[in-house]
Design a protein around this motif. Structure first.
Motif, PDB file in Angstrom:
ATOM      1  N   THR A   1       0.837  -1.202   0.000  1.00  0.00           N
ATOM      2  CA  THR A   1       0.000   0.000   0.000  1.00  0.00           C
ATOM      3  C   THR A   1       0.874   1.255   0.000  1.00  0.00           C
ATOM      4  N   LEU A   2       1.904   1.256   0.839  1.00  0.00           N
ATOM      5  CA  LEU A   2       2.832   2.398   0.867  1.00  0.00           C
ATOM      6  C   LEU A   2       3.573   2.536  -0.465  1.00  0.00           C
ATOM      7  N   LEU A   3       3.958   1.413  -1.045  1.00  0.00           N
ATOM      8  CA  LEU A   3       4.621   1.433  -2.345  1.00  0.00           C
ATOM      9  C   LEU A   3       3.690   2.005  -3.412  1.00  0.00           C
ATOM     10  N   ALA A   4       2.435   1.593  -3.387  1.00  0.00           N
ATOM     11  CA  ALA A   4       1.447   2.117  -4.341  1.00  0.00           C
ATOM     12  C   ALA A   4       1.279   3.624  -4.172  1.00  0.00           C
ATOM     13  N   ALA A   5       1.240   4.085  -2.926  1.00  0.00           N
ATOM     14  CA  ALA A   5       1.106   5.519  -2.663  1.00  0.00           C
ATOM     15  C   ALA A   5       2.304   6.292  -3.216  1.00  0.00           C
ATOM     16  N   ALA A   6       3.505   5.759  -3.016  1.00  0.00           N
ATOM     17  CA  ALA A   6       4.710   6.421  -3.527  1.00  0.00           C
ATOM     18  C   ALA A   6       4.702   6.452  -5.054  1.00  0.00           C
ATOM     19  N   CYS A   7       4.335   5.348  -5.676  1.00  0.00           N
ATOM     20  CA  CYS A   7       4.281   5.289  -7.146  1.00  0.00           C
ATOM     21  C   CYS A   7       3.230   6.249  -7.682  1.00  0.00           C
ATOM     22  N   LEU A   8       2.067   6.277  -7.048  1.00  0.00           N
ATOM     23  CA  LEU A   8       0.994   7.182  -7.471  1.00  0.00           C
ATOM     24  C   LEU A   8       1.423   8.641  -7.329  1.00  0.00           C
ATOM     25  N   ALA A   9       2.121   8.955  -6.254  1.00  0.00           N
ATOM     26  CA  ALA A   9       2.608  10.321  -6.057  1.00  0.00           C
ATOM     27  C   ALA A   9       3.587  10.709  -7.157  1.00  0.00           C
ATOM     28  N   TYR A  10       4.486   9.797  -7.514  1.00  0.00           N
ATOM     29  CA  TYR A  10       5.459  10.115  -8.566  1.00  0.00           C
ATOM     30  C   TYR A  10       4.771  10.268  -9.923  1.00  0.00           C
ATOM     31  N   VAL A  11       3.877   9.353 -10.262  1.00  0.00           N
ATOM     32  CA  VAL A  11       3.164   9.444 -11.536  1.00  0.00           C
ATOM     33  C   VAL A  11       2.340  10.729 -11.582  1.00  0.00           C
ATOM     34  N   SER A  12       1.731  11.092 -10.465  1.00  0.00           N
ATOM     35  CA  SER A  12       0.964  12.345 -10.405  1.00  0.00           C
ATOM     36  C   SER A  12       1.863  13.538 -10.677  1.00  0.00           C
ATOM     37  N   ARG A  13       3.061  13.508 -10.116  1.00  0.00           N
ATOM     38  CA  ARG A  13       4.006  14.615 -10.352  1.00  0.00           C
ATOM     39  C   ARG A  13       4.419  14.681 -11.819  1.00  0.00           C
ATOM     40  N   VAL A  14       4.701  13.539 -12.414  1.00  0.00           N
ATOM     41  CA  VAL A  14       5.076  13.496 -13.834  1.00  0.00           C
ATOM     42  C   VAL A  14       3.941  14.059 -14.690  1.00  0.00           C
ATOM     43  N   LEU A  15       2.714  13.647 -14.404  1.00  0.00           N
ATOM     44  CA  LEU A  15       1.557  14.128 -15.174  1.00  0.00           C
ATOM     45  C   LEU A  15       1.315  15.615 -14.928  1.00  0.00           C
ATOM     46  N   TRP A  16       1.529  16.059 -13.700  1.00  0.00           N
ATOM     47  CA  TRP A  16       1.363  17.480 -13.393  1.00  0.00           C
ATOM     48  C   TRP A  16       2.395  18.316 -14.152  1.00  0.00           C
ATOM     49  N   ILE A  17       3.644  17.874 -14.163  1.00  0.00           N
ATOM     50  CA  ILE A  17       4.685  18.603 -14.898  1.00  0.00           C
ATOM     51  C   ILE A  17       4.305  18.697 -16.374  1.00  0.00           C
TER      52      ILE A  17
ATOM     53  N   THR B   1       5.749  19.389 -21.706  1.00  0.00           N
ATOM     54  CA  THR B   1       6.887  18.510 -22.001  1.00  0.00           C
ATOM     55  C   THR B   1       6.911  17.367 -20.997  1.00  0.00           C
ATOM     56  N   TRP B   2       7.364  16.220 -21.477  1.00  0.00           N
ATOM     57  CA  TRP B   2       7.433  15.042 -20.625  1.00  0.00           C
ATOM     58  C   TRP B   2       8.785  14.983 -19.929  1.00  0.00           C
ATOM     59  N   VAL B   3       8.789  14.447 -18.729  1.00  0.00           N
ATOM     60  CA  VAL B   3      10.020  14.283 -17.954  1.00  0.00           C
ATOM     61  C   VAL B   3      10.984  13.380 -18.718  1.00  0.00           C
ATOM     62  N   TYR B   4      10.474  12.281 -19.271  1.00  0.00           N
ATOM     63  CA  TYR B   4      11.285  11.347 -20.047  1.00  0.00           C
ATOM     64  C   TYR B   4      10.749  11.286 -21.472  1.00  0.00           C
ATOM     65  N   PRO B   5      11.635  11.309 -22.478  1.00  0.00           N
ATOM     66  CA  PRO B   5      11.191  11.276 -23.869  1.00  0.00           C
ATOM     67  C   PRO B   5      10.327  10.057 -24.218  1.00  0.00           C
ATOM     68  N   VAL B   6      10.482   8.955 -23.503  1.00  0.00           N
ATOM     69  CA  VAL B   6       9.703   7.751 -23.790  1.00  0.00           C
ATOM     70  C   VAL B   6       8.207   8.033 -23.680  1.00  0.00           C
ATOM     71  N   PHE B   7       7.801   8.913 -22.768  1.00  0.00           N
ATOM     72  CA  PHE B   7       6.380   9.187 -22.574  1.00  0.00           C
ATOM     73  C   PHE B   7       5.756   9.874 -23.783  1.00  0.00           C
ATOM     74  N   ALA B   8       6.542  10.671 -24.504  1.00  0.00           N
ATOM     75  CA  ALA B   8       6.028  11.369 -25.684  1.00  0.00           C
ATOM     76  C   ALA B   8       5.696  10.393 -26.813  1.00  0.00           C
ATOM     77  N   LYS B   9       6.280   9.227 -26.786  1.00  0.00           N
ATOM     78  CA  LYS B   9       6.062   8.233 -27.835  1.00  0.00           C
ATOM     79  C   LYS B   9       4.816   7.382 -27.581  1.00  0.00           C
ATOM     80  N   LEU B  10       4.210   7.517 -26.401  1.00  0.00           N
ATOM     81  CA  LEU B  10       3.098   6.653 -26.025  1.00  0.00           C
ATOM     82  C   LEU B  10       1.758   7.370 -26.125  1.00  0.00           C
ATOM     83  N   SER B  11       0.734   6.625 -26.497  1.00  0.00           N
ATOM     84  CA  SER B  11      -0.639   7.137 -26.490  1.00  0.00           C
ATOM     85  C   SER B  11      -1.119   7.175 -25.038  1.00  0.00           C
TER      86      SER B  11
END
Length: 185
Positions: free
Chosen positions: A112-128, A134-144
């Motif tokens: 549960t704590l791991l899921a919370a940490a992962c969700l927080a990071y993904v939320s930050r990436v999406l917020w940025i 612009t995406w934090v990592y170029p790989v994200f720009a290649k994905l639908s």
């Protein structure tokens, strides 16, 4: 290992981490660094948040390095720094397992704590991305959007696997001596 040896080792790893962050954050020496760290600074990268990125980084790097560490970065950051951030964490983590037993929480709580940490990071990436376009990592720009959801989901599953593997290594090395006791009914 003795408590002193463990403390010395932890001090060494902490010093290494501080050195890497200090070296990277010296933006004044190379104006190209300030461009890399736009929109979230160096803390937008997972590497700077936890350093346990060995497998995911090198898998993507070997597949297509431009997706995670474009070749242009070789002119800005020396090769040793790339390995300092993305390779050395594996031996550091393995030595950590050997040096001291770890008391993992009950699996449900740990995951549960791991899921919370992962969700927080993904939320930050999406917020940025939502703030800057612009995406934090170029790989994200290649994905639908579906590809992004699949990538983040698979990354979480992969992270669960690493967590459970660490738990298993700890058990193999140290046994059940550090496991939390289950609550009595």
């Amino acid at each position: 290992m003795t408590r002193t040896s463990t403390c010395v080792y932890h001090l060494f790893v902490l010093s290494w981490y501080i050195f890497l962050n200090f070296y990277i954050s010296r933006e004044g020496e190379d104006p190209r660094k300030s461009q890399i760290f736009l929109n979230g600074g160096q803390w937008k990268y997972l590497t700077f948040l936890n350093l346990f990125v060995f497998l995911s980084f090198w898998i993507l790097f070997l597949y297509d390095r431009e997706l995670v560490y474009p070749k242009a970065l070789d002119n800005i950051f020396p090769v040793w720094l790339n390995h300092g951030m993305h390779t050395f964490i594996l031996p550091f983590s393995l030595v950590e397992v050997i040096l001291r037993p770890h008391c993992y929480p009950l699996r449900k709580k740990g995951l549960t704590l791991l899921a919370a940490a992962c969700l927080a990071y993904v939320s930050r990436v999406l917020w940025i991305y939502s703030e800057t376009g612009t995406w934090v990592y170029p790989v994200f720009a290649k994905l639908s959007p579906g590809g992004l959801a699949a990538f983040f989901s698979l990354s979480y599953i992969f992270t669960i696997g690493i967590y459970l593997f660490g738990e298993k290594l700890n058990h193999w090395k140290w046994g059940d001596t550090m496991q939390p006791r289950k609550k009595r009914k």
